[in-house]
Each structure stands twice: as C-alpha cells, then as structure tokens.
Scaffold this active site. Sequence first.
Site, PDB file in Angstrom:
ATOM      1  N   HIS A  30       0.646  -1.123   0.118  1.00 24.20           N
ATOM      2  CA  HIS A  30       0.057   0.001  -0.320  1.00 24.20           C
ATOM      3  C   HIS A  30       0.258   1.656   0.359  1.00 24.20           C
ATOM      4  O   HIS A  30       0.363   2.628  -0.082  1.00 24.20           O
ATOM      5  CB  HIS A  30      -1.554   0.219   1.160  1.00 24.20           C
ATOM      6  CG  HIS A  30      -2.044  -0.834   0.896  1.00 24.20           C
ATOM      7  ND1 HIS A  30      -2.781  -0.974  -0.100  1.00 24.20           N
ATOM      8  CD2 HIS A  30      -2.163  -2.414   1.952  1.00 24.20           C
ATOM      9  CE1 HIS A  30      -3.768  -2.099   0.286  1.00 24.20           C
ATOM     10  NE2 HIS A  30      -2.808  -2.905   1.578  1.00 24.20           N
TER      11      HIS A  30
ATOM     12  N   LYS B  65      -4.827  -9.847  -7.065  1.00 27.10           N
ATOM     13  CA  LYS B  65      -5.804  -9.396  -6.461  1.00 27.10           C
ATOM     14  C   LYS B  65      -6.524  -8.721  -6.770  1.00 27.10           C
ATOM     15  O   LYS B  65      -6.324  -7.231  -8.477  1.00 27.10           O
ATOM     16  CB  LYS B  65      -4.311  -8.883  -5.364  1.00 27.10           C
ATOM     17  CG  LYS B  65      -5.548  -8.433  -4.394  1.00 27.10           C
ATOM     18  CD  LYS B  65      -4.195  -7.381  -3.021  1.00 27.10           C
ATOM     19  CE  LYS B  65      -5.090  -7.137  -1.956  1.00 27.10           C
ATOM     20  NZ  LYS B  65      -4.138  -6.226  -1.103  1.00 27.10           N
TER      21      LYS B  65
ATOM     22  N   HIS C  17      -3.879  -3.261   7.645  1.00 26.40           N
ATOM     23  CA  HIS C  17      -4.335  -4.175   6.600  1.00 26.40           C
ATOM     24  C   HIS C  17      -4.845  -2.408   5.930  1.00 26.40           C
ATOM     25  O   HIS C  17      -5.751  -1.426   6.356  1.00 26.40           O
ATOM     26  CB  HIS C  17      -5.160  -4.646   7.514  1.00 26.40           C
ATOM     27  CG  HIS C  17      -7.048  -4.388   6.616  1.00 26.40           C
ATOM     28  ND1 HIS C  17      -7.294  -5.274   5.627  1.00 26.40           N
ATOM     29  CD2 HIS C  17      -7.867  -4.187   7.688  1.00 26.40           C
ATOM     30  CE1 HIS C  17      -8.486  -4.820   5.485  1.00 26.40           C
ATOM     31  NE2 HIS C  17      -9.045  -4.037   6.514  1.00 26.40           N
ATOM     32  N   PHE C  18      -5.435  -2.478   4.473  1.00 22.92           N
ATOM     33  CA  PHE C  18      -6.273  -1.154   4.129  1.00 22.92           C
ATOM     34  C   PHE C  18      -7.733  -1.469   4.385  1.00 22.92           C
ATOM     35  O   PHE C  18      -8.288  -2.808   3.840  1.00 22.92           O
ATOM     36  CB  PHE C  18      -5.657  -1.262   2.814  1.00 22.92           C
ATOM     37  CG  PHE C  18      -5.924   0.168   2.229  1.00 22.92           C
ATOM     38  CD1 PHE C  18      -5.135   1.643   2.543  1.00 22.92           C
ATOM     39  CD2 PHE C  18      -7.463   0.493   1.620  1.00 22.92           C
ATOM     40  CE1 PHE C  18      -5.744   2.758   2.176  1.00 22.92           C
ATOM     41  CE2 PHE C  18      -7.374   2.036   1.326  1.00 22.92           C
ATOM     42  CZ  PHE C  18      -6.537   3.179   0.957  1.00 22.92           C
ATOM     43  N   ASP C  19      -8.159  -0.545   4.756  1.00 16.16           N
ATOM     44  CA  ASP C  19     -10.424  -1.388   4.956  1.00 16.16           C
ATOM     45  C   ASP C  19     -10.932  -0.429   3.608  1.00 16.16           C
ATOM     46  O   ASP C  19     -11.279  -0.925   3.295  1.00 16.16           O
ATOM     47  CB  ASP C  19     -10.217  -0.525   6.245  1.00 16.16           C
ATOM     48  CG  ASP C  19     -12.277  -1.591   6.609  1.00 16.16           C
ATOM     49  OD1 ASP C  19     -11.317  -2.758   6.274  1.00 16.16           O
ATOM     50  OD2 ASP C  19     -13.178  -0.496   7.055  1.00 16.16           O
TER      51      ASP C  19
HETATM   52  P1  139 Z   1      -5.400  -7.912   4.485  1.00 15.94           P
HETATM   53  O1  139 Z   1      -4.700  -9.531   4.204  1.00 15.94           O
HETATM   54  O2  139 Z   1      -6.912  -7.699   4.279  1.00 15.94           O
HETATM   55  O3  139 Z   1      -4.963  -7.690   5.856  1.00 15.94           O
HETATM   56  P2  139 Z   1      -4.367  -6.506   2.430  1.00 15.94           P
HETATM   57  O4  139 Z   1      -4.732  -4.955   3.542  1.00 15.94           O
HETATM   58  O5  139 Z   1      -3.513  -5.917   2.015  1.00 15.94           O
HETATM   59  O6  139 Z   1      -4.966  -7.243   3.567  1.00 15.94           O
HETATM   60  N1  139 Z   1      -5.436  -7.719  10.207  1.00 15.94           N
HETATM   61  C1  139 Z   1      -6.861  -7.438   9.287  1.00 15.94           C
HETATM   62  N2  139 Z   1      -7.380  -7.526   8.234  1.00 15.94           N
HETATM   63  C2  139 Z   1      -8.792  -7.047   8.645  1.00 15.94           C
HETATM   64  N3  139 Z   1      -9.645  -6.429   9.302  1.00 15.94           N
HETATM   65  C3  139 Z   1      -8.668  -6.231  10.342  1.00 15.94           C
HETATM   66  N4  139 Z   1      -9.255  -5.081  11.654  1.00 15.94           N
HETATM   67  C4  139 Z   1      -7.373  -6.643  10.829  1.00 15.94           C
HETATM   68  N5  139 Z   1      -6.445  -6.108  11.831  1.00 15.94           N
HETATM   69  C5  139 Z   1      -5.084  -6.876  11.371  1.00 15.94           C
HETATM   70  C6  139 Z   1      -3.799  -7.527   5.906  1.00 15.94           C
HETATM   71  C7  139 Z   1      -3.443  -8.342   7.499  1.00 15.94           C
HETATM   72  O7  139 Z   1      -3.569  -8.088   8.351  1.00 15.94           O
HETATM   73  C8  139 Z   1      -4.669  -8.396   9.672  1.00 15.94           C
HETATM   74  C9  139 Z   1      -5.071  -9.446   8.916  1.00 15.94           C
HETATM   75  O8  139 Z   1      -5.087 -10.520   9.396  1.00 15.94           O
HETATM   76  C10 139 Z   1      -4.262  -9.931   7.821  1.00 15.94           C
HETATM   77  O9  139 Z   1      -3.013 -10.159   8.241  1.00 15.94           O
HETATM   78  O10 139 Z   1     -10.033  -6.139   1.526  1.00 15.94           O
HETATM   79  C11 139 Z   1      -9.604  -7.176   0.575  1.00 15.94           C
HETATM   80  C12 139 Z   1      -7.828  -6.403   0.395  1.00 15.94           C
HETATM   81  O11 139 Z   1      -8.316  -5.181  -0.742  1.00 15.94           O
HETATM   82  C13 139 Z   1      -7.599  -3.946  -0.498  1.00 15.94           C
HETATM   83  C14 139 Z   1      -7.012  -4.909   1.175  1.00 15.94           C
HETATM   84  C15 139 Z   1      -7.622  -6.054   1.177  1.00 15.94           C
HETATM   85  O12 139 Z   1      -5.991  -6.431   1.659  1.00 15.94           O
HETATM   86  N6  139 Z   1      -8.786  -3.464   0.016  1.00 15.94           N
HETATM   87  C16 139 Z   1     -10.115  -3.356  -0.159  1.00 15.94           C
HETATM   88  C17 139 Z   1      -7.189  -1.612  -1.523  1.00 15.94           C
HETATM   89  O13 139 Z   1      -5.966  -2.280  -0.900  1.00 15.94           O
HETATM   90  N7  139 Z   1      -8.340  -0.691  -1.294  1.00 15.94           N
HETATM   91  C18 139 Z   1      -9.703  -0.454  -0.684  1.00 15.94           C
HETATM   92  O14 139 Z   1     -10.135   0.569  -1.663  1.00 15.94           O
HETATM   93  C19 139 Z   1     -10.518  -2.159  -0.204  1.00 15.94           C
END
Ligand code: 139
Length: 125
Positions: free
Chosen positions: A12, A41, A120-122
């Site tokens: 990110h 992705k 994580h990016f939400d």
């Molecule tokens: P992800 O595997 O979701 O998290 P990305 O952000 O790259 O990887 N973790 C959490 N995960 C989710 N919610 C929480 N509250 C968390 N707290 C800790 C990476 C790591 O973070 C941990 C997880 O367990 C994990 O190990 O939404 C699906 C993907 O799409 C991307 C972001 C996400 O992947 N995305 C979505 C964007 O980049 N932009 C957007 O606008 C929307």
Amino acid sequence: RKPSAEEFKRQHMDPDSPPNSRPTYCNRMMRRQGMTKGSCKRVNTFVHESWATVKAICSQRQMTCKTTRRNNCHKSSSTLHITECRLKGSSKYPNCDYTTTDSQKHIIIACDGNPYVPVHFDASE
Ligand code: 139
C-alpha cells in the site's frame, strides 16, 4: 501469516511517486509489488504519502472496520493522495489488467501489534 507493517508497506505504500493517472501505473505496480502471483488481487490502493503520515492514522479516529467488524480501524483526519487499482472484468490471469484511478480521499486502515502500526487497508471515502 502474521500481519505486519512490512506487508502493509509492500502492498500500500508508494511515498516517492506523486499521484499520476498514467494508465499503466497499476499494471506495473501490482506486478512489481507481488500482487499478481498465483492470482490477480482484485482491488488495491497505493498511498502517496510518507510512512510517518500513514502511521499517525493509528492514533486518529477509531471505528469499526468495514470488512471485518473488528474495532481496530482508524480513519485519517485529512484526505490523502491515493491511487486505486481495480482489476478489469476482461482481465485473465496471468495477464492481470487494472484500471488506475487517482484521488484524494480519507483512508480507513486497521492497526495492530505493539508498536501499534498499520496492517490492513480497509477502505477509502
Ligand atoms: P489483508 O489480508 O486484508 O490484511 P490487505 O489490506 O492488503 O490485506 N488484520 C486485519 N485484517 C482485516 N481487518 C482487521 N481489522 C485486521 N486487523 C489485522 C493484512 C493483515 O492484517 C490483519 C489480517 O489478518 C492480515 O494478516 O479487503 C481485501 C483486500 O483488498 C484491499 C485491502 C485488502 O488487502 N483493498 C480493499 C484496498 O487495498 N483498497 C480498498 O479500497 C479496498
């Protein structure tokens, strides 16, 4: 796999490039940053701000995450320069083909650990 700030940075952070809407940006960056291995992705956001700016969001407004309902998400108080990469419907792995969209938005990220850092990016809004 343990969530880490290093993984967040790889997926990110692009602090050194200014936002630019060159249509090839996402195709190039998604491949370079390892997000087209095994599968394409679907959605990924790059942030064109310093790590200090993004890390500081972990102490800004706390909220429930949109994707997981956990309570460790934080919304940036300011808008940031971002680029959103979205997989085209016509794209067929291994030729991951993305649209590139620049914008200035608030971002919502999850923070975790000690030190409490972005993992994580939400969402952006
Ligand atoms: P992800 O595997 O979701 O998290 P990305 O952000 O790259 O990887 N973790 C959490 N995960 C989710 N919610 C929480 N509250 C968390 N707290 C800790 C990476 C790591 O973070 C941990 C997880 O367990 C994990 O190990 O939404 C699906 C993907 O799409 C991307 C972001 C996400 O992947 N995305 C979505 C964007 O980049 N932009 C957007 O606008 C929307």
